[in-house]
Scaffold this active site. Structure first.
Site, PDB file in Angstrom:
ATOM      1  N   GLU A   1      24.485  50.984   6.727  1.00 29.47           N
ATOM      2  CA  GLU A   1      24.208  49.814   7.574  1.00 29.47           C
ATOM      3  C   GLU A   1      22.787  49.340   7.252  1.00 29.47           C
ATOM      4  O   GLU A   1      21.851  49.563   7.977  1.00 29.47           O
ATOM      5  CB  GLU A   1      24.354  50.192   9.046  1.00 29.47           C
ATOM      6  CG  GLU A   1      24.391  48.998   9.972  1.00 29.47           C
ATOM      7  CD  GLU A   1      24.492  49.400  11.431  1.00 29.47           C
ATOM      8  OE1 GLU A   1      24.708  48.501  12.268  1.00 29.47           O
ATOM      9  OE2 GLU A   1      24.339  50.600  11.751  1.00 29.47           O
TER      10      GLU A   1
ATOM     11  N   GLY B   1      31.335  49.578  27.371  1.00 29.80           N
ATOM     12  CA  GLY B   1      30.971  48.913  28.612  1.00 29.80           C
ATOM     13  C   GLY B   1      29.495  48.602  28.713  1.00 29.80           C
ATOM     14  O   GLY B   1      29.043  48.065  29.731  1.00 29.80           O
TER      15      GLY B   1
ATOM     16  N   GLY C   1      22.118  52.734  20.267  1.00 26.60           N
ATOM     17  CA  GLY C   1      23.499  53.100  19.968  1.00 26.60           C
ATOM     18  C   GLY C   1      24.165  53.544  21.251  1.00 26.60           C
ATOM     19  O   GLY C   1      23.701  53.229  22.354  1.00 26.60           O
TER      20      GLY C   1
ATOM     21  N   ASN D   1      27.233  41.965  18.793  1.00 26.55           N
ATOM     22  CA  ASN D   1      25.938  42.639  18.826  1.00 26.55           C
ATOM     23  C   ASN D   1      25.202  42.401  17.519  1.00 26.55           C
ATOM     24  O   ASN D   1      25.785  42.500  16.436  1.00 26.55           O
ATOM     25  CB  ASN D   1      26.111  44.147  19.059  1.00 26.55           C
ATOM     26  CG  ASN D   1      26.744  44.449  20.404  1.00 26.55           C
ATOM     27  OD1 ASN D   1      27.822  45.031  20.484  1.00 26.55           O
ATOM     28  ND2 ASN D   1      26.090  44.047  21.472  1.00 26.55           N
ATOM     29  N   ALA D   2      23.908  42.067  17.613  1.00 25.11           N
ATOM     30  CA  ALA D   2      23.058  41.810  16.450  1.00 25.11           C
ATOM     31  C   ALA D   2      23.594  40.652  15.604  1.00 25.11           C
ATOM     32  O   ALA D   2      23.589  40.692  14.376  1.00 25.11           O
ATOM     33  CB  ALA D   2      22.862  43.063  15.607  1.00 25.11           C
TER      34      ALA D   2
ATOM     35  N   HIS E   1      30.183  45.713  14.485  1.00 26.72           N
ATOM     36  CA  HIS E   1      29.945  45.549  15.934  1.00 26.72           C
ATOM     37  C   HIS E   1      29.744  44.083  16.339  1.00 26.72           C
ATOM     38  O   HIS E   1      28.658  43.633  16.659  1.00 26.72           O
ATOM     39  CB  HIS E   1      28.824  46.448  16.458  1.00 26.72           C
ATOM     40  CG  HIS E   1      27.533  46.467  15.700  1.00 26.72           C
ATOM     41  ND1 HIS E   1      26.807  45.337  15.394  1.00 26.72           N
ATOM     42  CD2 HIS E   1      26.813  47.521  15.225  1.00 26.72           C
ATOM     43  CE1 HIS E   1      25.702  45.674  14.761  1.00 26.72           C
ATOM     44  NE2 HIS E   1      25.690  46.992  14.639  1.00 26.72           N
TER      45      HIS E   1
ATOM     46  N   ASP F   1      29.571  53.909  17.420  1.00 26.07           N
ATOM     47  CA  ASP F   1      28.170  53.715  17.045  1.00 26.07           C
ATOM     48  C   ASP F   1      27.304  54.787  17.713  1.00 26.07           C
ATOM     49  O   ASP F   1      26.164  54.531  18.105  1.00 26.07           O
ATOM     50  CB  ASP F   1      27.686  52.316  17.430  1.00 26.07           C
ATOM     51  CG  ASP F   1      26.468  51.868  16.621  1.00 26.07           C
ATOM     52  OD1 ASP F   1      26.201  52.483  15.566  1.00 26.07           O
ATOM     53  OD2 ASP F   1      25.776  50.937  17.060  1.00 26.07           O
TER      54      ASP F   1
ATOM     55  N   ALA G   1      17.867  47.918  16.542  1.00 22.28           N
ATOM     56  CA  ALA G   1      16.978  49.075  16.532  1.00 22.28           C
ATOM     57  C   ALA G   1      16.554  49.469  15.119  1.00 22.28           C
ATOM     58  O   ALA G   1      15.910  50.498  14.934  1.00 22.28           O
ATOM     59  CB  ALA G   1      17.669  50.256  17.213  1.00 22.28           C
TER      60      ALA G   1
ATOM     61  N   LEU H   1      18.916  48.349  22.686  1.00 25.11           N
ATOM     62  CA  LEU H   1      19.958  49.351  22.511  1.00 25.11           C
ATOM     63  C   LEU H   1      19.860  49.970  21.121  1.00 25.11           C
ATOM     64  O   LEU H   1      19.735  49.264  20.115  1.00 25.11           O
ATOM     65  CB  LEU H   1      21.342  48.727  22.699  1.00 25.11           C
ATOM     66  CG  LEU H   1      21.708  48.284  24.120  1.00 25.11           C
ATOM     67  CD1 LEU H   1      23.013  47.486  24.107  1.00 25.11           C
ATOM     68  CD2 LEU H   1      21.831  49.480  25.038  1.00 25.11           C
TER      69      LEU H   1
END
Length: 404
Positions: free
Chosen positions: A144, A267, A330, A237-238, A234, A291, A155, A328
């Site tokens: 990643e 969640g 993970g 996210n990001a 994901h 993750d 992060a 966040l």
């Protein structure tokens, strides 16, 4: 594989094993048996009456393929970027393998986030696929980074991010021993040189290109898919938020050319309604990931950083953030928990939720030996109750975990 390659009823008198009285997850629905396996493989052969057969009555429980972790950064105190020596790293990988079968997992891809090239080059040779006798198989590496957009770093360490036009695969990851371990790379398609990189990864190295940590618009994402990218990391996210006039990468989920896409169903990373919307758009392309990070399986508290995160990390339940921020890092959820969440939040069947952590991943990654309950594939499966909780895990046709 032909069934006759591993069982000849005329010469081999060791018993076939028959799964009976079970609901078997297949292609998003339930089927009924019997299903046979011999040694470590499922078979479609039905033995003649005098052939030795051992019958296993599963008492109307649910049988699913062993789950596959596509994105896991660590657990039990091990972050996969922490490397001291080959021996201790190998022992920690085996420890992770044994832990994951308790969660119903039969195979996992180690995720390495954005780190220094020398860290990639030390660790990747340790991540070539291998089987563990009583644990989940190591299936390779998911890198990643470092070809990510600093504006969507999450992060990750933005100072280590690179442009595809200025770096090569060999410069970052090392020689063929290292690169052979890589099965997926997440990258930002808007970066200079990304289109050519996607073509090289997919056509020359047979590495899956996934779109993520990106500020790309919808059109740039679509061009990346046409260049050979097949999945997204994901989703939501990001990456840019989904907007009704500018859908961004997330909008590809709803397109006619939808790629596979992963979702963190804890969640925390996604609202249940957002998760449901994406799943409902393309259930056969939806992939559940944890993750998870190294605090998974550990008590709540404050933990040190590592090669990816230079700061202290705060664990509270399944949520892990950089200390003093809401960034966040993970999750600490397990894959079976993500399946239960998807079922509860979307109203889908358990078989449909299971498909997102098994068959869909096998299809994306081109796995021919696992991930689906069918003849010729490994007899790796998990026994679930009606809520989706793991009761037993079988690897290679033998039980390796049973809930106490």
């Amino acid at each position: 594989m032909d069934d006759s390659d591993f069982w000849n009823p005329d010469v081999d008198r060791r018993p076939l094993k028959a799964i009976t009285n079970a609901r078997i997850c297949h292609n998003g629905s339930f089927t009924t048996g019997p299903m046979f396996f011999y040694k470590d493989r499922f078979t479609s052969l039905i033995p003649h009456p005098d052939a030795p057969t051992e019958t296993i009555d599963f008492k109307d429980r649910i049988i699913a393929p062993a789950l596959i972790e596509l994105q896991i950064n660590g657990c039990l105190g091990m972050h996969f970027t922490n490397f001291e020596d080959e021996r201790s790293y190998g022992k920690n990988l085996e420890k992770v393998s044994m832990y994951l079968v308790e969660k119903g997992v039969g195979g996992f891809y180690v995720t390495l986030p954005t780190v220094e090239p020398n860290v990639f080059q030390k660790i990747l040779p340790q991540l070539r696929p291998r089987e563990y006798d009583d644990g989940a198989a190591l299936l390779g590496a998911h890198c990643e980074g470092p070809w990510l957009n600093p504006s969507k770093k999450g992060a990750h360490d933005a100072t280590l991010m690179q442009l595809p036009s200025q770096t090569s695969i060999e410069q970052l990851y090392g020689n063929s021993d290292s690169i052979s371990a890589i099965k997926m790379i997440t990258l930002a398609p808007e970066l200079d040189g990304s289109t050519e990189l996607i073509k090289v990864l997919t056509q020359e190295y047979d590495i899956r290109a996934s779109l993520g940590h990106s500020a790309a618009d919808f059109e740039t994402g679509l061009a990346a898919l046409r260049a050979g990218a097949t999945t997204m990391t994901h989703v939501f996210n990001a990456m840019n938020a989904l907007h009704h006039r500018s859908p961004g990468l997330a909008g590809l989920v709803m397109s006619a050319e939808s790629p596979y896409f992963s979702l963190i169903a804890d969640g925390i990373h996604l609202h249940p309604a957002t998760l449901t919307m994406a799943f409902r758009a393309s259930p056969q392309k939806c992939i559940l990931i944890t993750d998870s990070v190294e605090m998974a399986g550990l008590p709540d508290g404050l933990y040190p950083g590592h090669a990816q995160i230079r700061h202290q990390q705060r664990k509270l339940g399944n949520k892990v953030t950089i200390e003093g921020t809401e960034t966040l890092i993970g999750s600490c959820s397990s894959l079976d928990e993500c399946i239960r969440n998807l079922k509860q939040w979307s109203g889908c069947s358990l078989a449909q939720a299971v498909q997102c952590a098994t068959e869909n991943i096998a299809n994306l990654m081109g796995l021919k030996d696992r991930g689906i309950i069918e003849a010729g594939r490994r007899a790796d499966f998990v026994v679930l109750d009606d809520t989706g909780r793991v009761l037993e895990t079988w690897i290679g046709g033998k039980p390796v975990y049973q809930k106490a």
